[in-house]
Design a protein around this motif. Structure first.
Motif, PDB file in Angstrom:
ATOM      1  N   ARG A 106       0.833  -1.212   0.000  1.00 13.08           N
ATOM      2  CA  ARG A 106       0.000   0.000   0.000  1.00 13.08           C
ATOM      3  C   ARG A 106       0.867   1.262   0.000  1.00 13.08           C
ATOM      4  NH1 ARG A 106      -1.595   3.911   2.817  1.00 13.08           N
ATOM      5  NH2 ARG A 106      -0.573   3.283   4.735  1.00 13.08           N
ATOM      6  N   GLU A 152      -4.943   4.317  -5.603  1.00  7.58           N
ATOM      7  CA  GLU A 152      -4.343   3.686  -4.425  1.00  7.58           C
ATOM      8  C   GLU A 152      -4.918   2.293  -4.235  1.00  7.58           C
ATOM      9  OE1 GLU A 152      -5.413   5.350  -0.549  1.00  7.58           O
ATOM     10  OE2 GLU A 152      -7.061   6.402  -1.522  1.00  7.58           O
ATOM     11  N   LYS A 200      -6.326  -0.252  -1.519  1.00  9.83           N
ATOM     12  CA  LYS A 200      -6.840  -0.242  -0.150  1.00  9.83           C
ATOM     13  C   LYS A 200      -7.955  -1.263  -0.011  1.00  9.83           C
ATOM     14  CE  LYS A 200      -9.913   3.618  -1.113  1.00  9.83           C
ATOM     15  NZ  LYS A 200     -10.358   4.933  -0.750  1.00  9.83           N
ATOM     16  N   LEU A 231      -6.706  -4.709  -1.666  1.00 16.34           N
ATOM     17  CA  LEU A 231      -5.416  -4.990  -1.029  1.00 16.34           C
ATOM     18  C   LEU A 231      -5.463  -6.328  -0.296  1.00 16.34           C
ATOM     19  CD1 LEU A 231      -2.598  -3.910  -0.586  1.00 16.34           C
ATOM     20  CD2 LEU A 231      -3.442  -2.692   1.413  1.00 16.34           C
TER      21      LEU A 231
END
Length: 192
Positions: free
Chosen positions: A31, A52, A54, A58
């Motif tokens: 991350r 991103e 997340k 993730l």
């Protein structure tokens, strides 16, 4: 399993890295380092922009089911959770089949060191140990590096209907004996 898939790597520039199975503890370093990837690297891997990593994505990337998924990282030689990750490769078996989809990402900081080839060969090895028939991946037709890697390892290319700009690459990973016996069965005439 981890020892079986773990290797010490020395790159041509002298850097020492570790190839090893992904661990849930790798989630935070992945991350944190995701913003270091260029938008182009992200688009070529995920096929669309992502700002991103997340939450569920993730978790899905780092907490795998070893019965149907396999993932390796190239990381600093530090414990999971502390090591920066520079490359990731994964294979996920399509439910109810003997096919698996691959994905590989090698950051530009490690590009040109042969890591994509090494990672793909490890994915192929795992697929053969699992007695799969085929591995495949969808690649942007402009991703010359990935398409070149696939070509060099014997993947065949095909277009994807209704998906302009994408190419599917496939590799038959069955042992030659299974391929030949399957071809023999197909060539037999069926009774009327």
């Amino acid at each position: 399993m981890p020892e079986r898939w773990t290797q010490r790597l020395e790159l041509s520039d002298g850097r020492i890295l570790t190839l090893r199975p992904i661990e849930p503890a790798d989630a935070e370093p992945i991350r944190q380092t995701f913003p270091l990837l260029s938008p182009e690297e992200v688009r070529l891997r995920f096929l669309h922009p992502i700002k991103e990593l997340k939450g569920d994505l993730l978790k899905r990337l780092t907490q795998i089911d070893p019965r149907s998924q396999f993932a390796l990282v190239v990381a600093e030689p530090l414990p999971p959770g502390q090591a920066l990750i520079g490359a990731v490769a994964r294979l996920a078996i399509d439910e109810g089949t003997l096919r698996a989809e691959f994905a590989i990402l090698v950051s530009r900081f490690l590009a040109g060191q042969g890591l994509g080839t090494l990672l793909m060969k490890q994915l192929i090895r795992w697929a053969r140990l699992k007695r799969l028939d085929e591995i495949y991946g969808d690649v942007l037709d402009e991703n010359d590096a990935m398409l070149g890697l696939a070509d060099s390892l014997g993947f065949r290319r095909e277009s994807i209907p209704d998906e302009p700009g994408l190419v599917r690459v496939r590799l038959d990973v069955r042992p030659l004996s299974r391929r030949l016996s399957g071809a023999a069965l197909l060539s037999r005439k069926t009774p009327d």
